[in-house]
Design an enzyme around this catalytic site. Structure first.
Site, mmCIF file in Angstrom:
data_model
loop_
_atom_site.group_PDB
_atom_site.id
_atom_site.type_symbol
_atom_site.label_atom_id
_atom_site.label_comp_id
_atom_site.label_asym_id
_atom_site.label_seq_id
_atom_site.Cartn_x
_atom_site.Cartn_y
_atom_site.Cartn_z
ATOM 1 N N LYS A 234 -78.809 -48.800 23.069
ATOM 2 C CA LYS A 234 -77.821 -48.322 22.058
ATOM 3 C C LYS A 234 -77.869 -47.053 21.676
ATOM 4 C CE LYS A 234 -74.932 -51.040 18.911
ATOM 5 N NZ LYS A 234 -75.225 -51.966 17.465
HETATM 6 O O1 G3P Z 1 -73.789 -53.153 14.826
HETATM 7 C C1 G3P Z 1 -72.833 -52.621 14.352
HETATM 8 C C2 G3P Z 1 -71.902 -53.168 13.564
HETATM 9 O O2 G3P Z 1 -71.416 -54.396 13.764
HETATM 10 C C3 G3P Z 1 -71.948 -52.922 11.995
HETATM 11 O O3 G3P Z 1 -71.187 -53.812 11.292
HETATM 12 O O4 G3P Z 1 -70.339 -54.694 8.990
HETATM 13 O O5 G3P Z 1 -72.280 -53.426 9.047
HETATM 14 O O6 G3P Z 1 -69.881 -52.570 9.490
HETATM 15 P P1 G3P Z 1 -70.749 -53.572 9.686
#
Ligand code: G3P
Length: 220
Positions: free
Chosen positions: A89
């Site tokens: 990633k």
């Molecule tokens: O892995 C990245 C992503 O899904 C992050 O989610 O909820 O931290 O914005 P969030």
């Protein structure tokens, strides 16, 4: 639509497996930091443990923490050596785009992360990223519509038959998952709590209670 779980927690990955919905896993440095791992070796072993829970075509995205091209490709190659299920990633930056191009030329799978615009998604596809991760919830957080972003990326990718898979990320509630499935993207990556929330409907609970009460009343 594929269901990835957005976690580095082995218990949650097992829960997704036992629910029968697991298609893959995504992690990020914040999620890794929650797992109380204190060395590079422990982090590598942890990715190995995640990989051992996966089957068939399932994969796990492991994010680089380097920010310059040279270090990103070195770190990306190292991550990819841990296990064939690892997808590297890489953040959407100028160095990141160059690193994705390099890694994809070497047939190392990549997931372009921290994508917030259609322009960024076009670049990710141009350099051959296997996945693109638009952050729906975080776009909503700044008062734009994260789902509109998903629709636009899907249209553009259709126009040019780009093979990059759209992996809707930053999923905050069940509607995000439902709308992504209407748009028809490849996958969402979601915390387990949002996947569980798909189960809930008050009429299911009321209906079940009535079925069981009617049955018991008749049988007693
Ligand atoms: O892995 C990245 C992503 O899904 C992050 O989610 O909820 O931290 O914005 P969030």
């Amino acid at each position: 639509m594929k269901f990835f779980v957005d976690t580095a927690n082995l218990k949650e990955i097992n829960e997704a497996r036992s629910l029968g919905i697991l298609d893959g896993v995504t992690t990020n440095p914040s999620l890794i930091s929650k797992e109380s791992l204190s060395s590079q070796k422990e982090i590598q072993d942890h990715y190995m443990s995640i990989c051992s829970l996966l089957r068939n075509e399932e994969d796990v995205s492991a994010e680089v923490i380097s920010t310059n091209y040279r270090d990103m490709i070195k770190e990306g190659e190292k991550l990819s050596f841990i296990h064939p299920r690892i997808v590297v990633k890489i953040p959407m930056t100028q160095d990141g785009i160059k690193a994705i191009k390099y890694l994809s030329n070497k047939k190392i799978k990549t997931n372009c992360t921290l994508v917030f615009s259609t322009g960024q998604a076009i670049l990710a596809a141009k350099v051959g990223s296997n996945y693109v991760s638009p952050f729906i919830g975080r776009v909503d957080d700044v008062s734009y519509d994260g789902l509109d972003l998903i629709r636009e990326i899907k249209n553009i990718y259709n126009n040019y038959h780009f093979r990059t898979k759209i992996l809707g990320a930053s999923i905050r509630h069940s509607l995000h998952i439902i709308e992504c499935s209407k748009i028809g993207i490849y996958a969402v990556t979601s915390p387990m709590k949002v996947i569980y929330s798909l189960l809930n409907h008050p009429l299911t609970n009321i209906g079940l209670e009535k079925f069981l009460t009617d049955y018991k009343n008749k049988m007693n």
